[in-house]
Design a protein around this motif. Structure first.
Motif, PDB file in Angstrom:
ATOM      1  N   VAL A 166       0.934  -1.242  -0.199  1.00 27.70           N
ATOM      2  CA  VAL A 166      -0.136  -0.107   0.036  1.00 27.70           C
ATOM      3  C   VAL A 166       0.993   1.253   0.070  1.00 27.70           C
ATOM      4  O   VAL A 166       1.654   1.591   1.189  1.00 27.70           O
ATOM      5  N   MET A 167       1.015   1.803  -1.204  1.00 26.17           N
ATOM      6  CA  MET A 167       2.100   2.864  -1.207  1.00 26.17           C
ATOM      7  C   MET A 167       1.246   4.076  -2.085  1.00 26.17           C
ATOM      8  O   MET A 167       0.444   3.757  -2.960  1.00 26.17           O
ATOM      9  N   GLY A 168       1.828   5.313  -1.868  1.00 27.69           N
ATOM     10  CA  GLY A 168       1.568   6.603  -2.520  1.00 27.69           C
ATOM     11  C   GLY A 168       0.041   6.567  -2.694  1.00 27.69           C
ATOM     12  O   GLY A 168      -0.842   6.604  -1.606  1.00 27.69           O
ATOM     13  N   GLY A 169      -0.749   6.758  -3.776  1.00 30.36           N
ATOM     14  CA  GLY A 169      -1.769   6.676  -4.195  1.00 30.36           C
ATOM     15  C   GLY A 169      -2.722   5.628  -3.297  1.00 30.36           C
ATOM     16  O   GLY A 169      -3.891   5.949  -3.065  1.00 30.36           O
ATOM     17  N   GLY A 170      -2.128   4.634  -3.161  1.00 31.86           N
ATOM     18  CA  GLY A 170      -2.812   3.359  -2.455  1.00 31.86           C
ATOM     19  C   GLY A 170      -3.084   3.945  -0.925  1.00 31.86           C
ATOM     20  O   GLY A 170      -4.202   3.546  -0.272  1.00 31.86           O
ATOM     21  N   VAL A 171      -2.083   4.701  -0.120  1.00 31.53           N
ATOM     22  CA  VAL A 171      -2.551   5.058   0.884  1.00 31.53           C
ATOM     23  C   VAL A 171      -3.572   6.160   0.832  1.00 31.53           C
ATOM     24  O   VAL A 171      -4.594   5.967   1.832  1.00 31.53           O
ATOM     25  N   GLY A 172      -3.533   7.157  -0.032  1.00 33.71           N
ATOM     26  CA  GLY A 172      -4.694   7.913  -0.074  1.00 33.71           C
ATOM     27  C   GLY A 172      -5.981   7.241  -0.406  1.00 33.71           C
ATOM     28  O   GLY A 172      -7.119   7.941   0.406  1.00 33.71           O
ATOM     29  N   ILE A 173      -6.247   6.306  -0.932  1.00 30.48           N
ATOM     30  CA  ILE A 173      -7.481   5.472  -1.152  1.00 30.48           C
ATOM     31  C   ILE A 173      -7.890   4.877   0.040  1.00 30.48           C
ATOM     32  O   ILE A 173      -9.039   4.339  -0.127  1.00 30.48           O
ATOM     33  N   SER A 174      -6.894   4.613   1.014  1.00 32.42           N
ATOM     34  CA  SER A 174      -7.377   3.586   2.187  1.00 32.42           C
ATOM     35  C   SER A 174      -7.256   4.557   3.331  1.00 32.42           C
ATOM     36  O   SER A 174      -7.998   4.213   4.284  1.00 32.42           O
ATOM     37  N   ALA A 175      -6.203   4.943   3.686  1.00 31.21           N
ATOM     38  CA  ALA A 175      -5.594   5.738   5.041  1.00 31.21           C
ATOM     39  C   ALA A 175      -6.648   6.801   5.662  1.00 31.21           C
ATOM     40  O   ALA A 175      -6.505   7.242   6.549  1.00 31.21           O
ATOM     41  N   HIS A 176      -7.490   7.373   4.675  1.00 27.82           N
ATOM     42  CA  HIS A 176      -8.462   8.239   5.022  1.00 27.82           C
ATOM     43  C   HIS A 176      -9.596   7.808   5.226  1.00 27.82           C
ATOM     44  O   HIS A 176     -10.523   8.224   5.504  1.00 27.82           O
ATOM     45  N   GLY A 177      -9.801   6.365   5.274  1.00 25.05           N
ATOM     46  CA  GLY A 177     -11.207   5.828   5.426  1.00 25.05           C
ATOM     47  C   GLY A 177     -11.230   5.833   6.832  1.00 25.05           C
ATOM     48  O   GLY A 177     -10.494   6.060   7.914  1.00 25.05           O
ATOM     49  N   SER A 178     -12.584   5.533   7.484  1.00 27.48           N
ATOM     50  CA  SER A 178     -12.976   5.452   8.850  1.00 27.48           C
ATOM     51  C   SER A 178     -12.522   3.985   9.488  1.00 27.48           C
ATOM     52  O   SER A 178     -12.486   3.722  10.483  1.00 27.48           O
ATOM     53  N   VAL A 179     -12.526   2.758   8.764  1.00 23.55           N
ATOM     54  CA  VAL A 179     -11.820   1.544   9.141  1.00 23.55           C
ATOM     55  C   VAL A 179     -10.861   1.077   8.236  1.00 23.55           C
ATOM     56  O   VAL A 179     -11.205   0.689   7.208  1.00 23.55           O
ATOM     57  N   ARG A 180      -9.339   1.071   8.680  1.00 21.29           N
ATOM     58  CA  ARG A 180      -8.356   0.622   8.067  1.00 21.29           C
ATOM     59  C   ARG A 180      -7.977  -0.873   8.663  1.00 21.29           C
ATOM     60  O   ARG A 180      -7.337  -0.437   9.743  1.00 21.29           O
ATOM     61  N   VAL A 181      -7.983  -1.651   7.650  1.00 22.82           N
ATOM     62  CA  VAL A 181      -7.407  -3.002   8.436  1.00 22.82           C
ATOM     63  C   VAL A 181      -6.103  -3.419   7.786  1.00 22.82           C
ATOM     64  O   VAL A 181      -6.136  -3.434   6.693  1.00 22.82           O
ATOM     65  N   VAL A 182      -5.134  -3.671   8.724  1.00 26.68           N
ATOM     66  CA  VAL A 182      -3.728  -4.314   8.028  1.00 26.68           C
ATOM     67  C   VAL A 182      -3.659  -5.612   8.296  1.00 26.68           C
ATOM     68  O   VAL A 182      -4.495  -6.050   9.589  1.00 26.68           O
ATOM     69  N   THR A 183      -2.518  -6.247   7.846  1.00 27.96           N
ATOM     70  CA  THR A 183      -2.338  -7.729   8.123  1.00 27.96           C
ATOM     71  C   THR A 183      -0.897  -7.871   8.510  1.00 27.96           C
ATOM     72  O   THR A 183       0.077  -6.923   8.210  1.00 27.96           O
ATOM     73  N   GLU A 184      -0.485  -8.976   8.348  1.00 29.39           N
ATOM     74  CA  GLU A 184       1.223  -9.070   8.751  1.00 29.39           C
ATOM     75  C   GLU A 184       1.886  -9.151   7.364  1.00 29.39           C
ATOM     76  O   GLU A 184       3.047  -9.050   7.189  1.00 29.39           O
ATOM     77  N   ARG A 185       1.001  -8.974   6.302  1.00 25.12           N
ATOM     78  CA  ARG A 185       1.576  -8.935   4.873  1.00 25.12           C
ATOM     79  C   ARG A 185       1.819  -7.445   4.584  1.00 25.12           C
ATOM     80  O   ARG A 185       2.359  -7.058   3.334  1.00 25.12           O
ATOM     81  N   SER A 186       1.088  -6.408   5.260  1.00 22.63           N
ATOM     82  CA  SER A 186       1.035  -5.097   4.818  1.00 22.63           C
ATOM     83  C   SER A 186       2.642  -4.338   4.746  1.00 22.63           C
ATOM     84  O   SER A 186       3.249  -4.688   5.902  1.00 22.63           O
ATOM     85  N   ARG A 187       2.609  -3.600   3.607  1.00 21.82           N
ATOM     86  CA  ARG A 187       3.799  -2.941   3.792  1.00 21.82           C
ATOM     87  C   ARG A 187       3.512  -1.504   3.163  1.00 21.82           C
ATOM     88  O   ARG A 187       2.987  -1.262   2.157  1.00 21.82           O
ATOM     89  N   ILE A 188       3.452  -0.607   4.319  1.00 22.86           N
ATOM     90  CA  ILE A 188       2.824   0.811   3.863  1.00 22.86           C
ATOM     91  C   ILE A 188       3.887   1.814   3.785  1.00 22.86           C
ATOM     92  O   ILE A 188       4.873   1.880   4.517  1.00 22.86           O
ATOM     93  N   ALA A 189       3.957   2.730   2.622  1.00 19.90           N
ATOM     94  CA  ALA A 189       4.732   3.705   2.558  1.00 19.90           C
ATOM     95  C   ALA A 189       4.312   4.824   1.520  1.00 19.90           C
ATOM     96  O   ALA A 189       3.637   4.801   1.033  1.00 19.90           O
ATOM     97  N   MET A 190       5.074   5.800   1.715  1.00 17.18           N
ATOM     98  CA  MET A 190       4.910   6.935   0.983  1.00 17.18           C
ATOM     99  C   MET A 190       6.713   7.372   0.400  1.00 17.18           C
ATOM    100  O   MET A 190       7.205   8.031   0.979  1.00 17.18           O
ATOM    101  N   PRO A 191       6.793   6.713  -0.678  1.00 18.56           N
ATOM    102  CA  PRO A 191       8.092   6.582  -1.027  1.00 18.56           C
ATOM    103  C   PRO A 191       8.580   7.785  -2.110  1.00 18.56           C
ATOM    104  O   PRO A 191       9.433   7.529  -2.691  1.00 18.56           O
ATOM    105  N   GLU A 192       7.761   8.938  -2.163  1.00 22.97           N
ATOM    106  CA  GLU A 192       8.131   9.891  -3.251  1.00 22.97           C
ATOM    107  C   GLU A 192       9.421  10.648  -3.296  1.00 22.97           C
ATOM    108  O   GLU A 192       9.853  10.713  -4.382  1.00 22.97           O
ATOM    109  N   THR A 193      10.178  10.629  -1.967  1.00 26.39           N
ATOM    110  CA  THR A 193      11.160  11.245  -2.223  1.00 26.39           C
ATOM    111  C   THR A 193      12.411  10.593  -2.984  1.00 26.39           C
ATOM    112  O   THR A 193      13.240  11.198  -3.534  1.00 26.39           O
ATOM    113  N   GLY A 194      12.347   9.272  -3.292  1.00 26.34           N
ATOM    114  CA  GLY A 194      13.044   8.441  -3.948  1.00 26.34           C
ATOM    115  C   GLY A 194      12.958   8.709  -5.553  1.00 26.34           C
ATOM    116  O   GLY A 194      13.559   8.365  -6.344  1.00 26.34           O
ATOM    117  N   ILE A 195      11.972   9.356  -5.775  1.00 29.97           N
ATOM    118  CA  ILE A 195      11.572   9.624  -7.466  1.00 29.97           C
ATOM    119  C   ILE A 195      11.649  11.151  -7.658  1.00 29.97           C
ATOM    120  O   ILE A 195      10.837  11.498  -8.577  1.00 29.97           O
TER     121      ILE A 195
END
Length: 355
Positions: free
Chosen positions: A110-139
């Motif tokens: 879940v990165m960049g725009g994926g964070v935008g479509i999820s982390a503003h929600g009222s119920v946000r569920v993560v799992t042991e597989r979740s890898r969440i980042a805003m990696p924009e400075t690298g590009i």
């Protein structure tokens, strides 16, 4: 094949991002179709809950279509990217204010725009597989989609750390930073989503939520807070190197590989986001910064190096932090006049979501 799918099950309406080969990266058409569905469901009494998931096994969403942004910035006039961001940021604000439970299943990447479509929600569920980042400075870009708003709210300087380094975090750290609300094992997701057809969100969560595996950030809070509280990126790097530990040294080296301009603009953006107030004001700021990035050399070069040629050897311009002046940074925040996003002027008092 439709890039986004919609269906209903019981009293739940489902959004499935359906570009698995592109890790469900968002296009403008997808953003617009999601917005239309949310409008339809908002006034439909048969829909009590909205659920967003990603197709495939790799994750919810890796962000926006940055190849298209690269081509627009290099060969076009930037209007296509600006139109995409205008609609995307409006959707981010819409999700944050949605009057019904918006359940984001943040499994996998879940990165960049994926964070935008999820982390503003009222119920946000993560799992042991979740890898969440805003990696924009690298590009050569700056966290957007309300990312600077979310990271500015994180405890201490954890958000500044994540914004500058682009570090991907797991479930426990996402909970600590306020980017998620609940953890459950990935093997429970299918049953959880099925339960939402008949149960309230609260009852469905009660069946499946568990404590996450241990994270990493809590044990590093002391030096992260001390180092990233500095007023300049140069001082942050100096403090990291002086701290002496291997993790801090690695973090300094990570920063020094990023776009110097993007680092300085990101630090300024997060600091300003803390003072701006509502999400819509921060999105307005991010829109100014994003449009300015289209005119700067590092965005095209960063995407070329990381995504297109994949040589992982970007040639930043300016090449060092010392060469990026305060005036250079300030230009990214310049008002846009008639081209402003204007979400703050349109926003109303948020509705309380009860479920």
């Amino acid at each position: 094949m439709n890039d986004v799918l919609f269906h209903r099950s019981g009293h739940a309406a489902h959004i499935t991002l359906n570009r698995p080969k592109a890790l469900n990266s968002l296009t403008r058409e997808m953003v617009l179709r999601i917005g239309e569905a949310l409008t339809e469901w908002e006034d439909d009494p048969a829909v009590e809950t909205v659920v967003v998931t990603g197709a495939g096994e790799r994750g919810l969403c890796a962000g926006g279509d940055i190849r298209a942004i690269h081509d627009d910035a290099r060969d076009g006039d930037g209007s296509a990217s600006a139109a995409f961001w205008r609609d995307e940021y409006a959707l981010n604000a819409r999700i944050a204010r949605y009057p019904k439970p918006y359940v984001a299943v943040m499994d996998g990447i879940v990165m960049g725009g994926g964070v935008g479509i999820s982390a503003h929600g009222s119920v946000r569920v993560v799992t042991e597989r979740s890898r969440i980042a805003m990696p924009e400075t690298g590009i050569g870009f700056v966290p957007d989609v309300g990312g600077t708003y979310l990271l500015a709210l994180a405890p201490g300087e954890l958000g500044t750390h994540l914004a500058l380094t682009g570090t991907a975090i797991g479930a426990a750290d996402a909970l600590l930073c306020g980017l998620a609300d609940h953890h459950m094992p990935s093997e429970s997701l299918r049953s959880f989503v099925e339960d939402l057809a008949e149960l309230t969100v609260r009852d469905a969560l009660r069946r499946h939520v568990q404590e996450p595996p241990p994270g990493e950030l809590a044990a590093r809070r002391d030096w992260i807070d001390a180092c990233f509280a500095a007023d300049t990126v140069e001082e942050i790097v100096r403090r990291l190197l002086a701290q002496g530990g291997p993790a801090a040294k690695d973090t300094a080296e990570t920063l020094l590989a990023k776009s110097p301009t993007a680092l300085k603009v990101t630090l300024a953006a997060v600091c300003r986001a803390r003072r701006l107030g509502p999400l819509e004001r921060v999105l307005d700021q991010e829109y100014r910064v994003s449009r300015a990035c289209l005119r700067a050399p590092d965005l095209v070069e960063g995407i070329r190096a990381q995504v297109i040629d994949k040589d992982r050897d970007p040639r930043w311009s300016p090449a060092t932090l010392a060469e990026v002046t305060a005036a250079d940074v300030e230009r990214f925040f310049a008002p846009l006049g008639e081209r402003e996003l204007g979400l703050a002027a349109l926003s109303d008092t948020p509705e309380e979501v009860v479920w």
